[in-house]
Design an enzyme around this catalytic site. Structure first.
Site, PDB file in Angstrom:
ATOM      1  N   ARG A  41       0.818  -1.220   0.000  1.00  0.00           N
ATOM      2  CA  ARG A  41       0.000   0.000   0.000  1.00  0.00           C
ATOM      3  C   ARG A  41       0.851   1.270   0.000  1.00  0.00           C
ATOM      4  O   ARG A  41       0.448   2.288  -0.564  1.00  0.00           O
ATOM      5  CB  ARG A  41      -0.950  -0.014   1.203  1.00  0.00           C
ATOM      6  CG  ARG A  41      -2.041   1.073   1.159  1.00  0.00           C
ATOM      7  CD  ARG A  41      -3.073   0.836   2.246  1.00  0.00           C
ATOM      8  NE  ARG A  41      -4.184   1.776   2.177  1.00  0.00           N
ATOM      9  CZ  ARG A  41      -4.430   2.733   3.068  1.00  0.00           C
ATOM     10  NH1 ARG A  41      -3.616   2.898   4.109  1.00  0.00           N
ATOM     11  NH2 ARG A  41      -5.469   3.536   2.932  1.00  0.00           N
ATOM     12  N   ILE A  58      -7.170   7.858  -0.878  1.00  0.00           N
ATOM     13  CA  ILE A  58      -7.087   6.404  -0.984  1.00  0.00           C
ATOM     14  C   ILE A  58      -7.984   5.851   0.112  1.00  0.00           C
ATOM     15  O   ILE A  58      -7.934   6.310   1.257  1.00  0.00           O
ATOM     16  CB  ILE A  58      -5.630   5.919  -0.833  1.00  0.00           C
ATOM     17  CG1 ILE A  58      -5.516   4.407  -1.036  1.00  0.00           C
ATOM     18  CG2 ILE A  58      -5.036   6.320   0.499  1.00  0.00           C
ATOM     19  CD1 ILE A  58      -4.072   3.909  -1.074  1.00  0.00           C
ATOM     20  N   SER A  59      -8.861   4.901  -0.231  1.00  0.00           N
ATOM     21  CA  SER A  59      -9.833   4.388   0.734  1.00  0.00           C
ATOM     22  C   SER A  59      -9.144   3.694   1.901  1.00  0.00           C
ATOM     23  O   SER A  59      -8.052   3.135   1.766  1.00  0.00           O
ATOM     24  CB  SER A  59     -10.783   3.393   0.052  1.00  0.00           C
ATOM     25  OG  SER A  59     -11.598   4.038  -0.899  1.00  0.00           O
ATOM     26  N   ALA A  60      -9.805   3.721   3.050  1.00  0.00           N
ATOM     27  CA  ALA A  60      -9.314   2.985   4.215  1.00  0.00           C
ATOM     28  C   ALA A  60      -9.280   1.495   3.888  1.00  0.00           C
ATOM     29  O   ALA A  60     -10.158   0.989   3.179  1.00  0.00           O
ATOM     30  CB  ALA A  60     -10.217   3.238   5.414  1.00  0.00           C
TER      31      ALA A  60
END
Length: 203
Positions: A23, A49-51
């Site tokens: 990530r 950026i999504s969790a």
């Protein structure tokens, strides 16, 4: 991060896919120390950026299997597409559409650097989908729409699944399914918070 997701009941295939995706490679340098925190993070241009937990939830709901063709709306930095590419395997294909030119370049560079050759990043209005490669076994929308865009329903294959946040004042994560006869059903899965989908069928 993975331990927390496992405790939340995330499917093992999704956990394995997320383990494989670095990530931190999909984040700006000044955000990389937060890469494995379970929180959304800014990537520039008013986008995030999504969790990790939200990526896991959406991938769980999509039920991606090897060899599938997947459409993602909202590439961001490319992280979500990388996770889905892991799930689809080397015989699968992910098309991801992004409206912001700088993020198109960012996602392409990040995905290439991380070694994902089965992902194609396209610069276009994602609310219209990507008809030239339709139909899609799965569609993932990573920004909220006022309603499910008709082109995305049309581009979903029979027996396909789409996951999309929908709403104006309040947002709900919705699972859209198309059966073998082309009939559509919608199921609300709970409240969420996403950036808006901008485009012809968005905001």
């Amino acid at each position: 991060m993975i331990r927390a997701l496992k405790a939340n009941g995330t499917d093992q295939r999704v956990l394995n896919a997320m383990k494989k995706v670095p990530r931190h490679l999909f984040l700006p340098e000044d955000m990389q120390s937060f890469a494995y925190a379970d929180t959304p993070l800014p990537i520039g241009y008013d986008q995030t950026i999504s969790a990790p937990h939200m990526v896991a939830i959406m991938c769980d709901l999509l039920k991606i299997t090897e060899g599938m063709t997947i459409l993602e709306i909202g590439s961001g930095s490319g992280y979500n597409a990388a996770v889905m590419a892991e799930l689809a395997g080397e015989n699968g294909k992910v098309y991801t559409v992004e409206r912001i030119p700088e993020l198109v370049d960012l996602a392409r560079n990040n995905l290439e650097r991380a070694g994902y050759s089965n992902v194609t990043v396209v610069h276009d209005d994602g609310s219209c989908g990507l008809p030239e490669h339709a139909p899609y076994d799965r569609i993932a929308v990573t920004s909220v729409a006022p309603e499910v865009p008709p082109p995305l329903r049309e581009q979903l294959s029979k027996n396909g699944i789409m996951v999309i946040p929908v709403g104006t004042q309040y947002q709900t994560l919705v699972v859209v399914k198309k059966d073998s006869k082309g009939n559509i059903t919608h199921k609300a899965m709970g409240e969420v918070i996403f950036v808006p989908l901008i485009g012809k069928y968005g905001f």
